[in-house]
Scaffold this motif. Structure first.
Motif, short mmCIF file in Angstrom:
data_model
loop_
_atom_site.label_atom_id
_atom_site.label_comp_id
_atom_site.label_asym_id
_atom_site.label_seq_id
_atom_site.Cartn_x
_atom_site.Cartn_y
_atom_site.Cartn_z
N GLY A 64 -4.55 -0.01 7.25
CA GLY A 64 -5.07 1.36 7.22
C GLY A 64 -4.80 2.10 5.93
O GLY A 64 -5.37 3.16 5.69
N ASP A 65 -3.94 1.54 5.07
CA ASP A 65 -3.60 2.24 3.82
C ASP A 65 -4.27 1.61 2.60
O ASP A 65 -3.85 1.84 1.48
CB ASP A 65 -2.08 2.27 3.62
CG ASP A 65 -1.45 0.87 3.58
OD1 ASP A 65 -2.19 -0.11 3.80
OD2 ASP A 65 -0.24 0.78 3.30
N VAL A 66 -5.33 0.82 2.83
CA VAL A 66 -6.05 0.18 1.72
C VAL A 66 -7.52 0.56 1.78
O VAL A 66 -8.17 0.44 2.83
CB VAL A 66 -5.93 -1.36 1.76
CG1 VAL A 66 -6.75 -1.98 0.64
CG2 VAL A 66 -4.46 -1.78 1.65
N SER A 67 -8.06 1.04 0.66
CA SER A 67 -9.50 1.28 0.56
C SER A 67 -10.06 0.38 -0.54
O SER A 67 -9.37 0.04 -1.50
CB SER A 67 -9.80 2.75 0.25
OG SER A 67 -9.17 3.15 -0.95
N VAL A 68 -11.32 -0.02 -0.37
CA VAL A 68 -11.98 -0.93 -1.30
C VAL A 68 -13.21 -0.25 -1.88
O VAL A 68 -14.00 0.35 -1.15
CB VAL A 68 -12.37 -2.25 -0.59
CG1 VAL A 68 -13.15 -3.17 -1.54
CG2 VAL A 68 -11.14 -2.97 -0.05
N VAL A 69 -13.38 -0.37 -3.19
CA VAL A 69 -14.54 0.19 -3.88
C VAL A 69 -15.23 -0.94 -4.64
O VAL A 69 -14.60 -1.65 -5.43
CB VAL A 69 -14.14 1.30 -4.87
CG1 VAL A 69 -15.39 1.84 -5.59
CG2 VAL A 69 -13.41 2.43 -4.15
N GLY A 95 0.80 -1.22 0.00
CA GLY A 95 0.00 0.00 0.00
C GLY A 95 0.83 1.26 0.00
O GLY A 95 2.05 1.22 0.09
N PRO A 96 0.13 2.41 -0.06
CA PRO A 96 -1.33 2.57 -0.05
C PRO A 96 -1.98 2.19 -1.38
O PRO A 96 -1.40 2.39 -2.44
CB PRO A 96 -1.52 4.06 0.25
CG PRO A 96 -0.26 4.71 -0.23
CD PRO A 96 0.83 3.71 -0.01
N LEU A 97 -3.20 1.63 -1.28
CA LEU A 97 -3.90 1.11 -2.45
C LEU A 97 -5.37 1.50 -2.43
O LEU A 97 -5.97 1.64 -1.36
CB LEU A 97 -3.84 -0.42 -2.49
CG LEU A 97 -2.50 -1.15 -2.54
CD1 LEU A 97 -2.73 -2.64 -2.45
CD2 LEU A 97 -1.74 -0.79 -3.80
N THR A 98 -5.94 1.62 -3.62
CA THR A 98 -7.38 1.63 -3.81
C THR A 98 -7.70 0.43 -4.69
O THR A 98 -7.23 0.36 -5.83
CB THR A 98 -7.87 2.91 -4.49
OG1 THR A 98 -7.61 4.03 -3.63
CG2 THR A 98 -9.37 2.84 -4.76
N VAL A 99 -8.45 -0.52 -4.15
CA VAL A 99 -8.77 -1.76 -4.86
C VAL A 99 -10.22 -1.71 -5.31
O VAL A 99 -11.13 -1.51 -4.49
CB VAL A 99 -8.53 -2.99 -3.97
CG1 VAL A 99 -8.82 -4.28 -4.74
CG2 VAL A 99 -7.09 -3.01 -3.44
#
Length: 319
Positions: A188-193, A163-167
């Motif tokens: 804490g550095d990964v968000s999921v959409v 990360g950081p990532l947006t998956v």
């Protein structure tokens, strides 16, 4: 449809799924893409069944007692994954599909030694019928071990793309995004959409209202994510507060399928292209590196040709 009691995957369930899945499947590749700076496509299209669903099927059948039969309903990819996993585990499997299920997926399922049942005009009818049949029911989305199996994508990303990532991933019944949300929760550095079809929004409706109610489902090229979710389904509760949800139209999905073909030479089914559709349409806020999961490739040749040829010039200028 009767409500079933399904529990969220524990850490032990997720570890067990990782052991079973990683022992059979090599990590799927990350393909660099110009979609955003430092972005990658996670090519689940390269799985042996052409879809990420094989992860959940392997995880679910691996924990069944020896000799116990399994039954499921599928829009296509989950059934194909269950058929593949059955050959590895020796589990007797019955798969129920609707009479309108994708011919490409049904033909591939029929090549495996499973019991294939055609019932009803849509996934909801097929699912209701499958719950009346003997055997351990393994839901395509509402199953402890299936969700844990889908979370193994995240375990691969831990190594492939720190990360950081947006998956970004598609949402039908929510099993994939629920698994990714559980994986991302401790990071804490990964968000999921999650991305739904605009004409099939059962999960987002349940996330918003806090209850599961039948929704009107329209026709869509994203047949793999079209349908309602069963009463008592676990995935909205796992997704709520852990992932963002958006939706795309069929026109946006068609654009994404053509983009994947022209920019990467990839044939991706409608559901599998939903993440790309959302990004191209400006519906995803990206923090860190973007990872878009291409969840499946199983589409008929005529359907793919029709979509890829849309808006393509009919004449050839030899100059």
């Amino acid at each position: 449809m009767p409500s079933r009691s399904v529990t969220a995957p524990t850490t032990a369930d997720q570890e067990r799924a990782w052991e079973h899945v990683s022992a059979v499947l090599p990590p799927t590749p990350l393909l660099p893409t110009a979609l955003a700076p430092g972005a990658f496509l996670k090519a689940e299209t390269q799985q042996p069944t052409g879809s990420f669903k094989v992860r959940g099927a392997l995880a679910a059948l691996a924990v069944l007692p020896g000799g116990e039969a399994a039954v499921t309903a599928s829009a296509g990819n989950h059934g194909l994954a269950m058929a593949y996993a059955a050959t590895l585990t020796g589990t007797p499997v019955t798969v129920v599909v609707s009479t309108k299920a994708s011919p490409a997926k049904v033909a591939k399922m029929a090549a495996y030694p499973i019991t294939l049942v055609r019932h009803g005009d849509d996934f909801d009818a097929a699912e209701a019928h499958s719950l009346t049949l003997p055997g351990r029911y393994v839901s395509a989305y509402n199953d402890t071990h299936v969700i844990a199996g889908q979370a193994t994508i995240g375990r691969e990303l831990d190594v492939q793309a720190p990360g950081p990532l947006t998956v970004v991933a598609p949402v039908g019944g929510g099993g994939l995004v629920a698994g990714l949300a559980l994986w991302a929760e401790g990071r804490g550095d990964v968000s999921v959409v999650g991305v739904e079809s605009a004409v099939s929004r059962a999960v987002s409706a349940a996330v918003t209202s806090g209850r599961i109610e039948p929704q009107v489902i329209g026709d869509t090229i994203a047949d793999g994510i079209a349908g309602n979710i069963e009463e008592g389904c676990l995935t909205p509760d796992l997704i709520r507060g852990r992932a963002e949800l958006t939706a795309v139209t069929d026109a946006e999905i068609h654009t994404a399928m053509r983009w994947l073909f022209t920019e990467h030479g990839l044939v991706v089914e409608g559901a599998g292209a939903c993440g790309i559709a959302a990004v191209l349409a400006g519906k995803v806020a990206v923090n860190g590196r973007l990872i878009v999961i291409l969840s499946g490739r199983n589409i008929t040749i005529p359907a793919a040709i029709n979509i890829l040829a849309e808006n393509y010039p009919s004449h050839h200028d030899p100059r």
